[in-house]
Design a protein around this motif. Structure first.
Motif, PDB file in Angstrom:
ATOM      1  N   GLY A  83      40.469  47.390  30.374  1.00 16.29           N
ATOM      2  CA  GLY A  83      41.411  46.385  30.867  1.00 16.29           C
ATOM      3  C   GLY A  83      42.802  46.950  31.021  1.00 16.29           C
ATOM      4  N   LEU A  84      43.532  46.397  31.979  1.00  8.26           N
ATOM      5  CA  LEU A  84      44.934  46.772  32.177  1.00  8.26           C
ATOM      6  C   LEU A  84      45.715  45.512  32.515  1.00  8.26           C
ATOM      7  CD1 LEU A  84      47.374  48.704  32.932  1.00  8.26           C
ATOM      8  CD2 LEU A  84      46.397  48.797  35.219  1.00  8.26           C
ATOM      9  N   SER A 103      47.861  34.671  34.740  1.00  3.53           N
ATOM     10  CA  SER A 103      46.843  35.556  35.308  1.00  3.53           C
ATOM     11  C   SER A 103      45.561  35.464  34.489  1.00  3.53           C
ATOM     12  CB  SER A 103      47.343  37.002  35.357  1.00  3.53           C
ATOM     13  OG  SER A 103      47.545  37.523  34.059  1.00  3.53           O
ATOM     14  N   ARG A 104      45.738  35.343  33.190  1.00  8.42           N
ATOM     15  CA  ARG A 104      44.574  35.291  32.311  1.00  8.42           C
ATOM     16  C   ARG A 104      43.801  33.989  32.460  1.00  8.42           C
ATOM     17  NH1 ARG A 104      45.043  36.147  25.822  1.00  8.42           N
ATOM     18  NH2 ARG A 104      43.285  34.843  25.270  1.00  8.42           N
ATOM     19  N   THR A 105      44.470  32.927  32.831  1.00  6.56           N
ATOM     20  CA  THR A 105      43.724  31.679  33.028  1.00  6.56           C
ATOM     21  C   THR A 105      43.093  31.612  34.412  1.00  6.56           C
ATOM     22  OG1 THR A 105      45.766  30.579  33.658  1.00  6.56           O
ATOM     23  CG2 THR A 105      45.024  30.271  31.400  1.00  6.56           C
ATOM     24  N   PRO A 112      30.792  35.848  35.967  1.00  4.66           N
ATOM     25  CA  PRO A 112      30.551  37.057  35.174  1.00  4.66           C
ATOM     26  C   PRO A 112      30.506  38.345  35.986  1.00  4.66           C
ATOM     27  CG  PRO A 112      28.481  35.987  35.664  1.00  4.66           C
ATOM     28  CD  PRO A 112      29.535  35.265  36.456  1.00  4.66           C
ATOM     29  N   SER A 113      31.383  38.514  36.955  1.00  6.44           N
ATOM     30  CA  SER A 113      31.474  39.806  37.640  1.00  6.44           C
ATOM     31  C   SER A 113      31.873  40.881  36.629  1.00  6.44           C
ATOM     32  CB  SER A 113      32.549  39.761  38.732  1.00  6.44           C
ATOM     33  OG  SER A 113      32.129  39.003  39.816  1.00  6.44           O
ATOM     34  N   ILE A 114      31.342  42.101  36.823  1.00  4.50           N
ATOM     35  CA  ILE A 114      31.675  43.132  35.843  1.00  4.50           C
ATOM     36  C   ILE A 114      33.031  43.761  36.123  1.00  4.50           C
ATOM     37  CG2 ILE A 114      29.282  43.678  35.279  1.00  4.50           C
ATOM     38  CD1 ILE A 114      29.532  46.117  37.036  1.00  4.50           C
ATOM     39  N   SER A 115      33.670  43.356  37.230  1.00  2.00           N
ATOM     40  CA  SER A 115      35.020  43.842  37.482  1.00  2.00           C
ATOM     41  C   SER A 115      35.804  42.765  38.210  1.00  2.00           C
ATOM     42  CB  SER A 115      34.974  45.107  38.334  1.00  2.00           C
ATOM     43  OG  SER A 115      34.422  44.811  39.600  1.00  2.00           O
ATOM     44  N   ALA A 116      37.103  42.744  37.984  1.00  2.00           N
ATOM     45  CA  ALA A 116      37.949  41.771  38.677  1.00  2.00           C
ATOM     46  C   ALA A 116      39.393  42.206  38.560  1.00  2.00           C
ATOM     47  CB  ALA A 116      37.776  40.386  38.071  1.00  2.00           C
ATOM     48  N   ARG A 117      40.193  41.824  39.545  1.00  3.45           N
ATOM     49  CA  ARG A 117      41.634  42.104  39.457  1.00  3.45           C
ATOM     50  C   ARG A 117      42.381  40.951  40.079  1.00  3.45           C
ATOM     51  NH1 ARG A 117      41.625  47.408  42.923  1.00  3.45           N
ATOM     52  NH2 ARG A 117      39.437  47.399  42.320  1.00  3.45           N
ATOM     53  N   LEU A 125      46.643  42.039  36.501  1.00  3.14           N
ATOM     54  CA  LEU A 125      45.631  42.079  35.440  1.00  3.14           C
ATOM     55  C   LEU A 125      44.302  42.514  36.043  1.00  3.14           C
ATOM     56  CD1 LEU A 125      44.605  41.361  32.548  1.00  3.14           C
ATOM     57  CD2 LEU A 125      44.372  38.997  33.329  1.00  3.14           C
ATOM     58  N   ARG A 126      43.651  43.467  35.381  1.00  6.45           N
ATOM     59  CA  ARG A 126      42.378  43.961  35.910  1.00  6.45           C
ATOM     60  C   ARG A 126      41.458  44.362  34.768  1.00  6.45           C
ATOM     61  NH1 ARG A 126      41.482  49.425  39.713  1.00  6.45           N
ATOM     62  NH2 ARG A 126      39.201  49.382  39.622  1.00  6.45           N
TER      63      ARG A 126
END
Ligand SMILES: *[C@@H]1O[C@H](CO)[C@@H](O)[C@H](O)[C@H]1NC(C)=O
Ligand SMILES: *[C@@H]1O[C@H](CO)[C@@H](O)[C@H](O)[C@H]1NC(C)=O
Ligand SMILES: *[C@@H]1O[C@H](CO)[C@@H](O)[C@H](O)[C@H]1NC(C)=O
Ligand SMILES: *[C@@H]1O[C@H](CO)[C@@H](O)[C@H](O)[C@H]1NC(C)=O
Ligand SMILES: *[C@@H]1O[C@H](CO)[C@@H](O)[C@H](O)[C@H]1NC(C)=O
Length: 417
Positions: A83-84, A103-105, A112-117, A125-126
């Motif tokens: 995470g970043l 961003s977190r909300t 449940p994607s294994i990646s997101a930004r 946030l990624r």
């Protein structure tokens, strides 16, 4: 009324404290408007342990952002989660926390994607299943968001001059950022403003590469009023409006606000509260503890009988006007709506709370409440009892659950790209 007693008054007090504080604290602009959200195409089955991993990641990033305005964290799980999170450098401490919280909300829409930004205008946030920290550009995902509004120009000369100014601002902001450890601001004659921000994990060569590519792409937005480059290693924006904080203001803002500690607590409690709902959604409403369910049930019953103000904890009830108390509880009910689309966003909530004369939308019954909490006058109950029977009622409940899980998957986020 006995059923009105909550098991955990301290927690409830804290939550109300947060909501009421929003009435009185005035913030500058945390720039939470969303310029892009990208959900990875690979998804995990809902049954995996992914949500707790996500929550852990976000908690840890939250600590780092609170302390340093940015951070990376690795959770060793299957799949691994890197995470970043980073606030843009001109944001004050308070605005940074608010931006991160926003961003977190918003990001859980991708689960449940294994990646997101997600790119907001004040922070980034990624998370991903590989170590992307040094990645500067990624042709598959780098993108540009141009505003739809074009500038208004007296003649062709003015238009050309504007386009040139955009080019100059972008060049200047890129050079400044490369020199200035990844952050730059630029202004051209009061007509164009630009901000560039590289992620702290990207090398200075990576930063230059990213900003040069982003600058070239964003230049294509002119003569529109606004353009944003949303790249793997950086963010670059120009606008005809001054959207950033000057260095001096930012420095003043980041020093010694005595309310900062309080605000940190407020933001973190809000986020914890929202995470609780996220958990609840995934765990299935049936598994919510009886205590919580009892609490919602009580509030819902009061709402049905227009006595919402009685739902506030006694420790707060005497201190605030009845209308504010019932408005806040009604907003709380809106947050428990079955469909994500019906729930207000963080921005909406702030707006609803600030606009005291505004109408608050009417909440629907939260799906995890069984039908028998409804008053006998309820249309839903008599409908299902009289014309459908109990089988149909069970079906209604099941369909609420499936609405919930499908709106939590990433198709929603993907379709917005
Ligand atoms: C581009 O940015 C604007 C302003 O934040 C936002 O309203 C819009 O939704 C963004 N477009 C996309 C495709 O995300
Ligand atoms: C964050 O992670 C570090 C080490 O990975 C750990 O020591 C710390 O307790 C974690 N904090 C939270 C809030 O999970
Ligand atoms: C990350 O996920 C992608 C897509 O499922 C997969 O191809 C890749 O091998 C994964 N990478 C790691 C390091 O697990
Ligand atoms: C950016 O522009 C300002 C004023 O136009 C100038 O003073 C400054 O030197 C420029 N910075 C760079 C790095 O070119
Ligand atoms: C920042 O603070 C300094 C001294 O405290 C003051 O002189 C200056 O005007 C302030 N700047 C802004 C933009 O508020």
């Amino acid at each position: 009324m006995n059923s009105m007693r909550y098991e955990n008054p301290t927690w409830v007090c804290f939550f109300f404290f947060f909501l009421f504080s929003l009435f009185s604290l005035s913030f500058s602009d945390p720039r939470t408007s969303q310029s892009g959200i990208y959900c990875g195409a690979s998804k995990l089955p809902l049954s995996t342990n992914f949500i707790p991993t996500f929550v852990k990641e976000m908690e840890n990033l939250s600590q780092l952002v609170t302390a340093h305005h940015w951070g990376t964290h690795f959770v060793n799980s299957t799949p691994p989660m890197y995470g970043l999170a980073q606030c843009f450098q001109d944001l004050s401490h308070t605005d940074c926390l608010l931006c991160y919280a926003a961003s977190r909300t918003k990001l859980p829409r991708c689960l449940p994607s294994i990646s997101a930004r997600i790119f907001l205008d004040g922070c980034f946030l990624r998370y991903d299943n590989y170590s992307f920290y040094r990645e500067a550009v990624n042709p598959l995902v780098d993108s540009v968001n141009c505003s739809s509004k074009s500038g208004v120009f007296a003649d062709e000369v003015a238009r050309v001059e504007f386009v040139n100014s955009v080019g100059f601002a972008i060049e200047n902001v890129t050079r400044t950022a490369v020199k200035n450890r990844g952050f730059g601001l630029a202004e051209v004659k009061g007509s164009v403003y630009a901000l560039a921000q590289c992620w702290k994990t990207v090398s200075s060569d990576g930063c230059r590469e990213c900003l040069e590519k982003a600058g070239k792409a964003v230049r294509g937005c002119a003569p529109r009023r606004d353009g944003r480059g949303l790249f793997a290693g950086c963010y670059l924006r120009y606008s005809t409006e001054k959207f950033y904080n000057d260095r001096e203001e930012a420095e003043n803002a980041s020093h010694g606000s005595s309310r900062t500690g309080v605000t940190v607590a407020i933001v973190l409690s809000a986020v914890a509260f929202l995470m609780l709902f996220l958990f609840a959604a995934f765990a299935g409403y049936a598994r919510l503890s009886r205590i919580k369910e009892g609490m919602y049930t009580s509030v819902w019953k009061l709402y049905r009988t227009s006595r919402l103000a009685e739902g506030a904890d006694p420790c707060l009830r005497d201190k605030f006007p009845e209308k504010e108390v019932s408005d806040v509880l009604q907003i709380g009910l809106l947050c428990t709506q079955a469909s994500v689309a019906l729930r207000p966003s963080m921005d909406d909530i702030v707006q609803l709370l600030n606009n005291k004369d505004g109408e608050i939308p009417i909440p629907k019954q939260p799906p995890f409440l069984s039908a028998n909490v409804l008053e006998p006058s309820s249309s839903i109950k008599s409908y299902s009892m009289n014309s459908l029977g109990s089988n149909a009622l069970r079906k209604t409940e099941a369909s609420y659950t499936s609405t919930e899980s499908s709106s939590m998957d990433s198709s929603d986020g993907l379709s917005r790209i």
